[in-house]
Design a protein around this motif. Sequence first.
Motif, PDB file in Angstrom:
ATOM      1  N   GLU A 419     128.567  66.517  62.927  1.00 56.83           N
ATOM      2  CA  GLU A 419     128.405  66.075  64.298  1.00 56.83           C
ATOM      3  C   GLU A 419     127.499  64.849  64.349  1.00 56.83           C
ATOM      4  N   PHE A 421     125.004  62.398  67.269  1.00 49.82           N
ATOM      5  CA  PHE A 421     124.317  62.475  68.548  1.00 49.82           C
ATOM      6  C   PHE A 421     124.512  61.183  69.314  1.00 49.82           C
ATOM      7  N   ASN A 423     124.473  59.651  73.538  1.00 50.97           N
ATOM      8  CA  ASN A 423     124.274  59.838  74.984  1.00 50.97           C
ATOM      9  C   ASN A 423     123.771  61.237  75.322  1.00 50.97           C
ATOM     10  N   GLY A 424     122.815  61.700  74.544  1.00 50.33           N
ATOM     11  CA  GLY A 424     122.137  62.945  74.865  1.00 50.33           C
ATOM     12  C   GLY A 424     122.837  64.215  74.445  1.00 50.33           C
ATOM     13  N   ARG A 425     123.921  64.100  73.696  1.00 55.86           N
ATOM     14  CA  ARG A 425     124.573  65.344  73.256  1.00 55.86           C
ATOM     15  C   ARG A 425     125.243  65.153  71.895  1.00 55.86           C
ATOM     16  N   TRP A 426     125.435  66.303  71.242  1.00 51.48           N
ATOM     17  CA  TRP A 426     126.086  66.295  69.931  1.00 51.48           C
ATOM     18  C   TRP A 426     127.602  66.312  70.115  1.00 51.48           C
ATOM     19  N   LYS A 427     128.277  65.459  69.315  1.00 55.10           N
ATOM     20  CA  LYS A 427     129.723  65.343  69.399  1.00 55.10           C
ATOM     21  C   LYS A 427     130.341  65.599  68.021  1.00 55.10           C
TER      22      LYS A 427
END
Length: 474
Positions: A419, A421, A423-427
């Motif tokens: 994953e 990180f 824009n503030g989130r894990w993708k």
Amino acid sequence: MVNIERNAGLFIPLIVFTIVNSIFAPTLEAQKQPAAKTLFELQQDFVDLRFGMFIHFNIPTFMDQDWADPDALPAVFNPTKLNCDQWAKAAKSANMSYGCLTTKHHSGFAIWNTKTTDYNVMNSPLKRDVVKEYADAFRANGLKVMLYYSILDTHHNLRKGLIKPEHIQMVKNQITELLTNYGEITALIIDGWDAPWSRISYDDIPFEEIYLLVKSLQPQCLMMDLNAAKYPAEGLFYTDIKSYEQGAGQHISKESNTLPALSCLPINGSWFWKSSFPSEPVKDPLRLVNENIRPFNNAYCNFILNVAPNREGLIDENALTALSAVGKIWANKDAVPGLPSNSTPIISSNIAKGRATASSWSNDMWIMDFANDDNFGTSWNSNPTVKKPWLEIDLGKDQPFNMIAIYESKPLIKKYRLEYFDNGRWKPVFSGISHGKLNVVRFDAVWGGRVRILIEDFDEPPSIAEFCVYNERR
């Protein structure tokens, strides 16, 4: 799109440069130009060459040492009977397929007519272009031509901590000369680069830039770095061909190797000629055939035997006799197995190297920092009590990347996720199974400042030697 590699994966088609003499009426000869080969095909061709001659010939020849004095004057280089045709015929007598000459060794003396430095053969008593004579002689005898070039250059202070932009430009200019003025070069073998003893990294002299330069000058030329002292056997790190220097303790696995490879060994006790060589025994021809050529060829490995010319510029009689004996034992007609599908070389800088890390609980001293310390001999070890281990690397800033390589000291991971990180989130980047010690995951470029692996299933507590992140040019 995500592509997963172990020893299998994609091939990069080499760029085809087509010269059209007329827009409306191309000539018949232009129409008959053969299509450019893929890298995989070139690697197979290299393995098919089977056996060749390494020729260490430079200023060290005149010093009884393998590493010359970098302040030695060009006047030292004075082979009074230089005869490259003798070298080529000696190679033919052993049923070799090619030669490879040391155009420049670690002390920086160039044995071609270079415009990049005065420290070259044209300012020696010889005043002849040795590279040209070698290339002409080997081609005239039906042999392929390869060249060796050292990045480490102690005469010009191209060494760790002293590298300047003009050093990088000199390397580019010298390689351009070698790949422009001497016809088709089957392979360029580079040394003194990202080795523990040279300490010149692929960032100090940018590997990707040099690699792409080579391919732009001669798309069909293989580029290999003699870097097996550092990089593991399971992948092609910064080289088209995996190399092994037997004298340095580097030995190919004849049972498990699946990569195109090269193994090198001198016929004498060292690489450059020594005054003791004419009276010392050379390596036994039968053992060279039965312990090197045949078993290596069966393991997708080409064998290159160094034969060092003496101070006159000739090969000694004992070496000539041994080469002829090799040719009587081995006819160069043995079948060579086809290469398995193999991974595309990694050529880009590792942007995760030395960056800040975090992880789940580590085991003993083997903390998370060992996972990206640019040392494949150390590892981050997960604590045995942790059921879902994870490792995270902070890249320092948001930036693009499109490839991750994970190398384990042992193949313990069974299933994992990757994953990043943003824009503030894990993708998610990838989720799937492991394919052995080395896993290379290529994907469409993403932007992020952190990347992590979440290990979902494993046989024993995982041990990650290197977690690498790249933004390779495509």
